[in-house]
Write a protein that holds these residues in place. Structure first.
Motif, PDB file in Angstrom:
ATOM      1  N   VAL A   1       0.931  -1.180   0.010  1.00 48.40           N
ATOM      2  CA  VAL A   1       0.045   0.014   0.222  1.00 48.40           C
ATOM      3  C   VAL A   1       0.867   1.281   0.052  1.00 48.40           C
ATOM      4  N   SER A   2       2.051   1.208   0.762  1.00 48.46           N
ATOM      5  CA  SER A   2       2.762   2.461   0.941  1.00 48.46           C
ATOM      6  C   SER A   2       3.626   2.783  -0.554  1.00 48.46           C
ATOM      7  N   THR A   3       3.853   1.593  -1.321  1.00 49.56           N
ATOM      8  CA  THR A   3       4.496   1.744  -2.454  1.00 49.56           C
ATOM      9  C   THR A   3       3.443   2.335  -3.702  1.00 49.56           C
ATOM     10  N   ILE A   4       2.442   1.875  -3.340  1.00 44.20           N
ATOM     11  CA  ILE A   4       0.952   2.223  -4.362  1.00 44.20           C
ATOM     12  C   ILE A   4       0.969   3.820  -4.218  1.00 44.20           C
ATOM     13  N   LEU A   5       0.800   4.101  -2.823  1.00 41.68           N
ATOM     14  CA  LEU A   5       0.777   5.620  -2.675  1.00 41.68           C
ATOM     15  C   LEU A   5       1.926   6.450  -3.270  1.00 41.68           C
ATOM     16  N   THR A   6       2.926   5.944  -3.099  1.00 41.58           N
ATOM     17  CA  THR A   6       3.930   6.748  -3.862  1.00 41.58           C
ATOM     18  C   THR A   6       3.979   6.647  -5.256  1.00 41.58           C
ATOM     19  N   LYS A   7       3.665   5.620  -5.809  1.00 48.87           N
ATOM     20  CA  LYS A   7       3.687   5.539  -7.149  1.00 48.87           C
ATOM     21  C   LYS A   7       2.607   6.235  -7.954  1.00 48.87           C
ATOM     22  N   LEU A   8       1.630   6.441  -7.180  1.00 49.04           N
ATOM     23  CA  LEU A   8       0.083   7.390  -7.659  1.00 49.04           C
ATOM     24  C   LEU A   8       0.252   8.734  -7.338  1.00 49.04           C
ATOM     25  N   GLY A   9       1.348   8.933  -6.602  1.00 48.15           N
ATOM     26  CA  GLY A   9       1.360  10.319  -5.757  1.00 48.15           C
ATOM     27  C   GLY A   9       0.427  10.873  -5.053  1.00 48.15           C
ATOM     28  N   ALA A  10      -0.256   9.781  -4.296  1.00 46.21           N
ATOM     29  CA  ALA A  10      -1.251   9.884  -3.580  1.00 46.21           C
ATOM     30  C   ALA A  10      -1.044  10.139  -1.931  1.00 46.21           C
ATOM     31  N   ARG A  11      -1.698  10.984  -1.080  1.00 49.44           N
ATOM     32  CA  ARG A  11      -1.593  11.248   0.080  1.00 49.44           C
ATOM     33  C   ARG A  11      -2.316  10.175   1.182  1.00 49.44           C
ATOM     34  N   ASP A  12      -3.214   9.409   0.572  1.00 48.59           N
ATOM     35  CA  ASP A  12      -3.848   8.283   1.520  1.00 48.59           C
ATOM     36  C   ASP A  12      -4.449   7.247   0.572  1.00 48.59           C
ATOM     37  N   ARG A  13      -5.097   6.378   0.931  1.00 48.41           N
ATOM     38  CA  ARG A  13      -5.817   5.394   0.428  1.00 48.41           C
ATOM     39  C   ARG A  13      -6.881   5.729  -0.468  1.00 48.41           C
ATOM     40  N   THR A  14      -7.782   6.697  -0.086  1.00 50.84           N
ATOM     41  CA  THR A  14      -8.886   7.165  -0.692  1.00 50.84           C
ATOM     42  C   THR A  14      -8.394   7.705  -1.874  1.00 50.84           C
ATOM     43  N   ASN A  15      -7.504   8.735  -1.716  1.00 49.46           N
ATOM     44  CA  ASN A  15      -6.864   9.426  -2.911  1.00 49.46           C
ATOM     45  C   ASN A  15      -6.207   8.739  -3.831  1.00 49.46           C
ATOM     46  N   ALA A  16      -5.570   7.229  -3.571  1.00 44.54           N
ATOM     47  CA  ALA A  16      -4.976   6.612  -4.609  1.00 44.54           C
ATOM     48  C   ALA A  16      -5.769   5.994  -5.269  1.00 44.54           C
ATOM     49  N   VAL A  17      -7.165   5.578  -4.766  1.00 50.35           N
ATOM     50  CA  VAL A  17      -8.355   4.929  -5.578  1.00 50.35           C
ATOM     51  C   VAL A  17      -8.673   6.016  -6.385  1.00 50.35           C
ATOM     52  N   LEU A  18      -9.143   7.200  -6.054  1.00 45.33           N
ATOM     53  CA  LEU A  18      -9.593   8.384  -6.890  1.00 45.33           C
ATOM     54  C   LEU A  18      -8.741   8.441  -7.990  1.00 45.33           C
ATOM     55  N   ARG A  19      -7.456   8.535  -7.947  1.00 40.28           N
ATOM     56  CA  ARG A  19      -6.484   8.933  -8.803  1.00 40.28           C
ATOM     57  C   ARG A  19      -6.344   7.739  -9.848  1.00 40.28           C
ATOM     58  N   ALA A  20      -6.370   6.434  -9.277  1.00 39.32           N
ATOM     59  CA  ALA A  20      -6.183   5.270 -10.347  1.00 39.32           C
ATOM     60  C   ALA A  20      -7.485   5.248 -11.158  1.00 39.32           C
ATOM     61  N   LEU A  21      -8.839   5.531 -10.456  1.00 40.94           N
ATOM     62  CA  LEU A  21      -9.888   5.766 -11.212  1.00 40.94           C
ATOM     63  C   LEU A  21      -9.757   6.681 -12.391  1.00 40.94           C
ATOM     64  N   HIS A  22      -9.481   8.152 -11.984  1.00 46.43           N
ATOM     65  CA  HIS A  22      -9.113   9.033 -12.802  1.00 46.43           C
ATOM     66  C   HIS A  22      -8.313   8.609 -14.182  1.00 46.43           C
ATOM     67  N   GLU A  23      -7.376   8.025 -13.806  1.00 41.14           N
ATOM     68  CA  GLU A  23      -6.050   7.846 -14.785  1.00 41.14           C
ATOM     69  C   GLU A  23      -6.634   6.371 -15.486  1.00 41.14           C
ATOM     70  N   GLY A  24      -7.629   5.648 -15.112  1.00 39.39           N
ATOM     71  CA  GLY A  24      -8.135   4.505 -15.967  1.00 39.39           C
ATOM     72  C   GLY A  24      -7.191   3.276 -15.584  1.00 39.39           C
ATOM     73  N   ILE A  25      -6.710   3.508 -14.452  1.00 42.71           N
ATOM     74  CA  ILE A  25      -5.710   2.217 -14.010  1.00 42.71           C
ATOM     75  C   ILE A  25      -6.692   0.948 -13.358  1.00 42.71           C
ATOM     76  N   LEU A  26      -7.864   1.382 -12.857  1.00 39.98           N
ATOM     77  CA  LEU A  26      -8.788   0.459 -12.194  1.00 39.98           C
ATOM     78  C   LEU A  26      -9.912   0.383 -13.154  1.00 39.98           C
ATOM     79  N   ASP A  27     -10.500  -0.670 -13.240  1.00 39.38           N
ATOM     80  CA  ASP A  27     -11.833  -0.717 -13.938  1.00 39.38           C
ATOM     81  C   ASP A  27     -12.846  -0.324 -13.150  1.00 39.38           C
ATOM     82  N   ASP A  28     -14.056  -0.059 -13.359  1.00 37.82           N
ATOM     83  CA  ASP A  28     -15.281   0.253 -12.704  1.00 37.82           C
ATOM     84  C   ASP A  28     -15.621  -0.737 -11.790  1.00 37.82           C
TER      85      ASP A  28
END
Length: 215
Positions: free
Chosen positions: A188-215
């Motif tokens: 999780v810590s590595t994911i936050l770093t790679k996505l430039g996110a401050r926390d878990r929720t922000n990481a999910v939001l950015r991943a969705l915005h960038e198309g990394i995660l499917d709906d």
């Protein structure tokens, strides 16, 4: 026993939530009727989870989230409100909320959300998820206009991120993927770093915005 602070400007609502949560063996250690009062109660009680209404006179929920982030208070916030418009949802999540529920939830749904956040997970009401995703993808990146580009995630990191997006805690992710909880925490810590996110929720939001995660 999981402890919470309830922040809502309506006395009857606070009393009702307290009564219901006590039946569910969740300890309400404090109450507040606006954001400024909430900060004092939170500092005094250090709850496991904060239940926060958004629309309050004087110091509202977004102001409270901003102050908690500025003061680096690392307590998960579950927004519990009657308002589900896109601007409020996205604003709350971008400001640091880890969960968002409407006040028409059942006691079982509320207690599950509280336990999920206390264990490090996230949870958003399914009824607002579709609209939230459309708003995220049509708007600016949740990490901000000057955020660094995302780095590629490994397949294992994607597996972890998908489970984070579904509200799983580190322990639950470890159970599903047969990993030690400490290993999940490192992922999780590595994911936050790679996505430039401050926390878990922000990481999910950015991943969705960038198309990394499917709906």
């Amino acid at each position: 026993m999981t402890s919470v602070v309830v922040v809502d400007d309506q006395t009857l609502v606070r009393q009702g939530i307290r009564g219901l949560l006590e039946v569910a063996e969740i300890d309400v250690v404090g109450e507040a009727d606006d954001g400024r009062a909430a900060l004092a109660v939170i500092a005094e009680t250090s709850p496991d989870v904060i239940l926060l209404d958004l629309r309050m006179p004087r110091f509202d929920g977004i102001w409270t989230l901003e102050q908690l982030r500025a003061e680096e208070v690392d307590i998960p916030v579950l927004v519990l409100t009657t308002f589900d418009d896109d601007e409020l949802v996205i604003g709350a999540l971008r400001t640091g909320a880890r969960g968002y529920l409407l006040k028409d939830v059942t006691l079982k749904q509320l207690t599950r959300a509280i336990h999920t956040l206390a264990e490090g997970g996230t949870l958003i009401a399914p009824s607002i998820t579709d609209r939230m995703l459309r708003a995220i993808r049509s708007g600016p990146s949740p990490a901000g206009p000057e955020a660094p580009p995302v780095q590629s995630l490994t397949e294992r990191e994607l597996e972890v991120l998908r489970l984070v997006a579904h509200g799983y805690s580190n322990r639950e992710i470890g159970d599903v993927l047969f990993l030690a909880e400490g290993t999940v925490k490192n992922h999780v810590s590595t994911i936050l770093t790679k996505l430039g996110a401050r926390d878990r929720t922000n990481a999910v939001l950015r991943a969705l915005h960038e198309g990394i995660l499917d709906d």
